[in-house]
Design a protein around this motif. Structure first.
Motif, PDB file in Angstrom:
ATOM      1  N   ASP A   1       0.855  -1.195   0.000  1.00 55.67           N
ATOM      2  CA  ASP A   1       0.000   0.000   0.000  1.00 55.67           C
ATOM      3  C   ASP A   1       0.890   1.244   0.000  1.00 55.67           C
ATOM      4  O   ASP A   1       1.128   1.863   1.032  1.00 55.67           O
ATOM      5  CB  ASP A   1      -0.914  -0.014   1.223  1.00 55.67           C
TER       6      ASP A   1
ATOM      7  N   ALA B   1       0.399   4.245  -1.161  1.00 54.36           N
ATOM      8  CA  ALA B   1      -0.270   5.499  -0.797  1.00 54.36           C
ATOM      9  C   ALA B   1      -0.429   5.654   0.711  1.00 54.36           C
ATOM     10  O   ALA B   1      -0.606   6.769   1.210  1.00 54.36           O
ATOM     11  CB  ALA B   1      -1.634   5.579  -1.473  1.00 54.36           C
ATOM     12  N   GLY B   2      -0.352   4.536   1.442  1.00 51.74           N
ATOM     13  CA  GLY B   2      -0.532   4.582   2.884  1.00 51.74           C
ATOM     14  C   GLY B   2       0.752   4.794   3.668  1.00 51.74           C
ATOM     15  O   GLY B   2       0.749   4.642   4.893  1.00 51.74           O
TER      16      GLY B   2
ATOM     17  N   LYS C   1       6.072  11.362   2.382  1.00 47.13           N
ATOM     18  CA  LYS C   1       4.920  12.259   2.267  1.00 47.13           C
ATOM     19  C   LYS C   1       5.382  13.705   2.487  1.00 47.13           C
ATOM     20  O   LYS C   1       5.885  14.051   3.551  1.00 47.13           O
ATOM     21  CB  LYS C   1       3.868  11.896   3.306  1.00 47.13           C
TER      22      LYS C   1
ATOM     23  N   SER D   1      -1.973  15.355   3.842  1.00 44.60           N
ATOM     24  CA  SER D   1      -3.420  15.466   3.607  1.00 44.60           C
ATOM     25  C   SER D   1      -3.821  15.196   2.164  1.00 44.60           C
ATOM     26  O   SER D   1      -5.016  15.177   1.840  1.00 44.60           O
ATOM     27  CB  SER D   1      -3.909  16.865   4.005  1.00 44.60           C
TER      28      SER D   1
ATOM     29  N   GLY E   1      -3.143  12.447   0.233  1.00 43.66           N
ATOM     30  CA  GLY E   1      -3.186  11.060  -0.230  1.00 43.66           C
ATOM     31  C   GLY E   1      -2.003  10.717  -1.115  1.00 43.66           C
ATOM     32  O   GLY E   1      -0.872  11.118  -0.848  1.00 43.66           O
ATOM     33  N   ASN E   2      -2.272  10.000  -2.226  1.00 41.03           N
ATOM     34  CA  ASN E   2      -1.162   9.608  -3.090  1.00 41.03           C
ATOM     35  C   ASN E   2      -0.583  10.776  -3.884  1.00 41.03           C
ATOM     36  O   ASN E   2       0.482  10.652  -4.485  1.00 41.03           O
ATOM     37  CB  ASN E   2      -1.564   8.460  -4.035  1.00 41.03           C
TER      38      ASN E   2
END
Length: 389
Positions: free
Chosen positions: A135, A137-138, A173, A177, A179-180
């Motif tokens: 995952d 994006a996580g 990141k 806020s 996401g991907n």
């Protein structure tokens, strides 16, 4: 059929690479498998021969060759029976260096890409995290802009070359806020203050170093950003096509080596007055395995040909990894069985090959994740597109 893809120059390159591996690498493999450390001298020898620069432009110290030189490089590395050594080499050249080739500019390109092409620097790719797995994006690792620096905090895991490498191509990141769309890619010196590595003890790939990395307020200059801020997820998805094709090619080459070794053994091993390659049950099973390997191999060549032309082959490369790694696991399992008790003995190659092969359906995206990606494409009609910058 292979003549569709390989020229006389390719074949000469293959023979030269085979000779190099037998002379310079094979005598050291057992030691590296035991110690889990690949000595630095071999990286520089690979660099001197141009093997790390096959896909790197000439102006950056590479050779700028077509993708089928890479195919040969990957195939021959699988046939010296050290998945760990092979992984260390291709993770440097086709994971870390891929981002430098495509995204690095100016001084960063000169500082990291040119030394990488000649084996002076070793790179790794830091995307996977302890809680994220496939995952992307996580991910939780952050890079916060402060003036003309970024401050990085977080962790990565299962990072090939993460212990003994010199730099990390790191995903983090920059906007938690978004996401991907809030992921960016950086190059980080492995020995920067605040970076620590813990070496993981693996079932297979024993020669390579695989790390869990931690980042505690690591400061890097803003010029270490690769490409544009916030575009990291798109860069990763695009690079996954090559990574997954690499693992598909590794798998078919590994299976081909296993079958060749098993057939040689079976032609010499006798039972009930004849060599065991004359027993119908074994002969027909070999045929099925060989056919599966050939289908995967030529599919992978087809995908490599399209990627070499600049086509976007996310679906095809994902299929390559999904089917080829499953096939290779089955071949390794069956070939160990063909050797009987000797297949279970470490002095024979099948025990190591079976362990090394098992990572194929896990690394670079598990088979379960790959099936979902393909389902989104063929069922949900989702379109993956290349980045335009």
């Amino acid at each position: 059929m292979e003549n569709m893809y390989f020229t006389e120059e390719h074949l000469l390159f293959r023979q030269s690479l085979k000779d190099f591996l037998q002379k310079e690498v094979v005598p050291h493999i057992e030691k590296w498998e035991q110690t889990g450390t690949i000595e630095r001298f071999i990286w520089e020898k690979f660099g001197e021969m141009g093997y790390f620069g096959l896909a790197t432009p000439e102006e950056d110290g590479g050779l700028g060759l077509d993708l089928f030189y890479t195919v040969i490089f990957l195939e021959e590395l699988q046939k010296i029976n050290s998945g760990g050594f092979a992984a260390a080499m291709w993770a440097h050249a086709y994971l870390a260096m891929t981002y430098l080739n495509k995204r690095a500019k100016g001084d960063i390109r000169k500082k990291y890409l040119e030394p990488s092409a000649v084996g002076k620097l070793i790179g790794c790719l830091g995307v996977t995290e302890p809680y994220g797995g496939s995952d992307v994006a996580g991910m939780r690792t952050t890079a916060v802009k402060r003036g003309n620096t970024y401050v990085i905090n977080g962790s990565k895991t299962f990072i090939t070359n993460g212990v003994y490498g010199d730099y990390i191509i790191l995903a983090a990141k920059t906007d938690a806020s978004a996401g991907n769309k809030g992921i960016s890619i950086f190059v980080v010196d492995r020995k920067a203050e605040g970076v620590t590595a813990n070496k993981l003890n693996k079932l297979g790939w024993r020669a390579s170093d695989t790390a869990e990395l931690a980042f505690d307020n690591v400061e890097i200059p803003e010029e270490n950003l690769l490409g544009e801020e916030g575009m990291g997820f798109s860069y990763i998805m695009e690079a996954f096509a090559l990574e997954r094709l690499v693992m598909g090619i590794n798998a078919h080459a590994r299976a081909e080596y296993a079958l060749e070794y098993a057939l040689q053994y079976m032609s010499e091993r006798e039972a009930f007055g004849k060599t065991i390659d004359q027993f119908q049950a074994l002969r027909h099973r070999i045929v099925d395995l060989h056919a599966d390997m050939e289908i995967c191999k030529h599919y992978n060549y087809f995908v490599a040909g399209r990627l070499d032309k600049g086509e976007y082959v996310v679906k095809e490369a994902t299929i390559s990894k999904l089917k080829s790694t499953k096939m290779a696991d089955e071949v390794a399992y069956e070939c160990l069985q063909f050797l009987g008790g000797y297949g279970y003995i470490e002095d024979y190659p099948m025990a190591r090959l079976l362990r090394d092969s098992r990572l194929g359906p896990i690394g670079g995206g598990t088979s379960e994740i790959l099936r979902e990606i393909i389902a989104k494409i063929i069922i949900d009609k989702k379109e993956y597109r290349p980045t335009t910058n």
